[in-house]
Scaffold this active site. Structure first.
Site, PDB file in Angstrom:
ATOM      1  N   ARG A 104       4.199  -1.612   7.825  1.00 40.30           N
ATOM      2  CA  ARG A 104       3.044  -1.412   8.854  1.00 40.30           C
ATOM      3  C   ARG A 104       2.133  -0.321   8.231  1.00 40.30           C
ATOM      4  O   ARG A 104       2.572   0.968   8.037  1.00 40.30           O
ATOM      5  CB  ARG A 104       3.777  -0.759  10.283  1.00 40.30           C
ATOM      6  CG  ARG A 104       2.893  -0.812  11.404  1.00 40.30           C
ATOM      7  CD  ARG A 104       3.600  -0.939  12.793  1.00 40.30           C
ATOM      8  NE  ARG A 104       4.025  -2.266  12.706  1.00 40.30           N
ATOM      9  CZ  ARG A 104       3.400  -3.582  13.177  1.00 40.30           C
ATOM     10  NH1 ARG A 104       2.058  -3.406  13.699  1.00 40.30           N
ATOM     11  NH2 ARG A 104       3.702  -4.645  13.044  1.00 40.30           N
ATOM     12  N   TYR A 135       5.938  16.617   2.311  1.00 41.57           N
ATOM     13  CA  TYR A 135       4.541  16.497   2.504  1.00 41.57           C
ATOM     14  C   TYR A 135       3.829  16.326   1.280  1.00 41.57           C
ATOM     15  O   TYR A 135       4.390  17.112   0.136  1.00 41.57           O
ATOM     16  CB  TYR A 135       4.168  17.967   3.306  1.00 41.57           C
ATOM     17  CG  TYR A 135       4.107  18.059   4.704  1.00 41.57           C
ATOM     18  CD1 TYR A 135       2.880  17.019   5.016  1.00 41.57           C
ATOM     19  CD2 TYR A 135       4.615  18.829   5.510  1.00 41.57           C
ATOM     20  CE1 TYR A 135       2.579  17.187   6.551  1.00 41.57           C
ATOM     21  CE2 TYR A 135       4.618  18.678   6.688  1.00 41.57           C
ATOM     22  CZ  TYR A 135       3.146  18.024   7.304  1.00 41.57           C
ATOM     23  OH  TYR A 135       3.152  17.888   8.690  1.00 41.57           O
ATOM     24  N   LYS A 151       0.427  -7.574   7.775  1.00 38.74           N
ATOM     25  CA  LYS A 151       0.332  -8.921   8.343  1.00 38.74           C
ATOM     26  C   LYS A 151       0.826  -9.999   7.193  1.00 38.74           C
ATOM     27  O   LYS A 151       1.867 -10.123   6.630  1.00 38.74           O
ATOM     28  CB  LYS A 151      -1.157  -9.212   8.683  1.00 38.74           C
ATOM     29  CG  LYS A 151      -1.376  -8.197   9.683  1.00 38.74           C
ATOM     30  CD  LYS A 151      -2.854  -8.480  10.558  1.00 38.74           C
ATOM     31  CE  LYS A 151      -3.120  -7.493  11.740  1.00 38.74           C
ATOM     32  NZ  LYS A 151      -3.781  -6.334  11.345  1.00 38.74           N
ATOM     33  N   ASP A 198     -13.428  -6.573   6.683  1.00 41.13           N
ATOM     34  CA  ASP A 198     -12.181  -6.277   6.974  1.00 41.13           C
ATOM     35  C   ASP A 198     -11.363  -7.286   6.980  1.00 41.13           C
ATOM     36  O   ASP A 198     -11.238  -8.294   7.742  1.00 41.13           O
ATOM     37  CB  ASP A 198     -12.179  -5.901   8.579  1.00 41.13           C
ATOM     38  CG  ASP A 198     -10.865  -5.426   9.410  1.00 41.13           C
ATOM     39  OD1 ASP A 198     -10.126  -5.694   8.804  1.00 41.13           O
ATOM     40  OD2 ASP A 198     -11.152  -4.796  10.411  1.00 41.13           O
ATOM     41  N   GLU A 225      -0.063  16.459   0.993  1.00 43.76           N
ATOM     42  CA  GLU A 225      -1.656  16.084   1.071  1.00 43.76           C
ATOM     43  C   GLU A 225      -2.189  16.217  -0.014  1.00 43.76           C
ATOM     44  O   GLU A 225      -1.908  16.858  -1.086  1.00 43.76           O
ATOM     45  CB  GLU A 225      -2.067  17.541   1.825  1.00 43.76           C
ATOM     46  CG  GLU A 225      -1.705  17.403   3.386  1.00 43.76           C
ATOM     47  CD  GLU A 225      -0.415  18.196   3.733  1.00 43.76           C
ATOM     48  OE1 GLU A 225       0.518  18.450   2.708  1.00 43.76           O
ATOM     49  OE2 GLU A 225      -0.285  18.819   4.940  1.00 43.76           O
ATOM     50  N   THR A 259      -4.875  -4.185   6.819  1.00 45.22           N
ATOM     51  CA  THR A 259      -3.492  -3.676   7.077  1.00 45.22           C
ATOM     52  C   THR A 259      -2.761  -4.267   6.005  1.00 45.22           C
ATOM     53  O   THR A 259      -3.015  -5.217   5.163  1.00 45.22           O
ATOM     54  CB  THR A 259      -3.058  -4.152   8.435  1.00 45.22           C
ATOM     55  OG1 THR A 259      -3.403  -5.720   8.436  1.00 45.22           O
ATOM     56  CG2 THR A 259      -3.676  -3.483   9.627  1.00 45.22           C
TER      57      THR A 259
HETATM   58  N1  DSN Z   1      -3.236  -6.150  16.553  1.00 49.88           N
HETATM   59  C1  DSN Z   1      -3.891  -6.743  15.277  1.00 49.88           C
HETATM   60  C2  DSN Z   1      -4.044  -8.371  15.750  1.00 49.88           C
HETATM   61  O1  DSN Z   1      -2.854  -8.707  16.180  1.00 49.88           O
HETATM   62  O2  DSN Z   1      -4.924  -8.913  15.239  1.00 49.88           O
HETATM   63  C3  DSN Z   1      -5.224  -6.391  15.106  1.00 49.88           C
HETATM   64  O3  DSN Z   1      -5.538  -4.997  15.192  1.00 49.88           O
END
Ligand code: DSN
Length: 422
Positions: A237, A54, A231, A201, A56, A228
């Site tokens: 993730r 933990y 990707k 974003d 925080e 994110t």
């Molecule tokens: N699920 C993602 C995508 O495939 O673009 C976006 O959140």
């Protein structure tokens, strides 16, 4: 291959699922543009001992003891993130892109304030205020769209008019199904006129920005970027928020993430982010990012030659959107299913101004981050696009599908998923 020695002995059911997924990834090709393969080093960190802890708070300011190593690893992740995105501040704790966006909204707005973002049906994202989301009950969302869905040109006149009318607190650039570069300077110009923050974003295009093949919104004066990490950046993730320069914004973001929204950060994921950011800072990552775009262009050429309608008329990034229903009479769901049968994984997707339904739309969305990680180049991307078209035409022909499945498997076996990138 992983060995999963302890799981194998202790839990055969979970072991079977893990081995099944490994095999699926080994002999099939991943074209979902938001997916990728993380390196063995990233997965080691993600499965590491930090899951026990933990922590925080933030480095040097935690609520529990025993933080010398969590502080070290989070500081490494933050420093590398700042370098990758030319940011003064980074928060690496968001659990995912949605969590990052929600924290960003609460950091920059009061309930009832307005966000101007891209319409979901024109490429935006659920977290940009879709009516079904919780944040839609808290904040007011207004939209901009493309002016021409066949070139992808954003209607900046409409964007400005909506901004002047609704006086948003945030103007949001970014998408999950859009294939062109944005005019970030224009967003900043309009935001200045109405006194809004600019947020990008960049969830889909993180790796392309970090690798220098797409523009960095910070170079045009954007305030904040959310993203994110799993990707095109090839990390674990998770999510992240970076701030260009304002300390006050950074403080508000940190408070919104913790204690505002989240409890203990997932330090195993933070450690894996640190490893992935180290890989993305390696010079070879620039070549990877450039190849992702070249491979997408190669696929574009095949679809164009076959006269399949591509939304936005093609791509500048890593993904493509094809109107397979309009061009081939195959629905998005049918396409997803038949392509899955031959080992090509992608997703059905609504096209702009979709005449069908979300569950069985006209389009498919596919992209090149994962195949490029396997070392495939233009020749293989071209071959894959041809295999896709052949599969869509062979929808009811089982013998043809068996052959196509074998061709996909052969290609995958020639390009195994690498264990290491640097
Ligand atoms: N699920 C993602 C995508 O495939 O673009 C976006 O959140």
């Amino acid at each position: 291959m992983s060995d999963y020695q302890y799981i194998k002995e202790q839990d055969p059911d979970v072991y079977a699922a893990l081995v099944g997924e490994e095999e699926r990834e080994r002999i099939g090709i991943e074209l979902i543009p938001s997916e990728n393969y993380a390196s063995r080093a990233v997965r080691e960190a993600n499965g590491s001992i930090f899951t026990n802890k933990y922590s925080e708070g933030y480095p040097g300011r935690r609520y529990y003891g025993g933080q010398e190593f969590t502080d070290a690893v989070e500081t490494i992740a933050i420093d590398r993130a700042k370098q990758l995105f030319k940011a003064q501040y980074a928060n690496v704790q968001p659990l995912g892109g949605a969590a990052a966006n929600v924290a960003m909204y609460f950091a920059l707005m009061e309930p009832g304030d307005t966000v101007l973002g891209m319409d979901l049906s024109h490429g935006g994202h659920l977290t940009h205020g879709h009516p079904t989301t919780c944040i839609n009950k808290v904040f007011n969302f207004v939209r901009y769209k493309m002016k021409d869905v066949d070139t992808g040109e954003i209607d900046y006149d409409e964007l400005r008019a909506v901004a002047l009318e609704h006086k948003p607190k945030i103007i949001l650039a970014g998408f999950s199904a859009y294939t062109r570069e944005l005019d970030y300077a224009k967003f900043v110009e309009i935001a200045k006129e109405v006194g809004a923050y600019t947020v990008a974003d960049i969830a889909h295009i993180t790796g392309l920005i970090a690798g220098g093949v797409l523009q960095n919104p910070f170079d045009h004066g954007f305030d904040v970027m959310t993203m994110t990490t799993h990707k095109s950046l090839r990390g674990p993730r998770g999510g992240m928020i970076v701030v260009r320069e304002e300390v006050d914004i950074a403080k508000r973001i940190n408070k919104a993430v913790f204690p505002g929204m989240q409890g203990g950060p997932q330090m195993h994921t933070v450690a894996a982010k640190a490893v992935a950011f180290g890989e993305a800072l390696h010079p070879s990552f620039k070549d990877y990012a450039a190849q992702v775009v070249k491979n997408a262009k190669a696929m574009e050429e095949v679809f164009k030659a076959a006269e399949v309608r591509l939304l936005c008329g093609g791509t500048d990034n890593h993904m493509l959107l094809a109107d397979v229903y309009g061009s081939l009479g195959v629905t998005g769901q049918e396409a997803e299913t038949v392509l899955d049968e031959v080992g090509i994984t992608l997703n059905k997707n609504m096209i702009a101004d979709e005449p069908r339904t979300a569950m069985d739309p006209s389009g498919i969305r596919f992209g090149t981050p994962a195949l490029t990680t396997r070392g495939m180049r233009e020749a293989e991307a071209t071959q894959l696009a041809e295999l896709m078209l052949a599969t869509l035409k062979a929808k009811e022909d089982n013998a043809a599908k068996v052959q196509l499945r074998q061709q996909v498997k052969d290609l995958c076996e020639r390009f195994p998923v690498p264990e290491r990138f640097v």
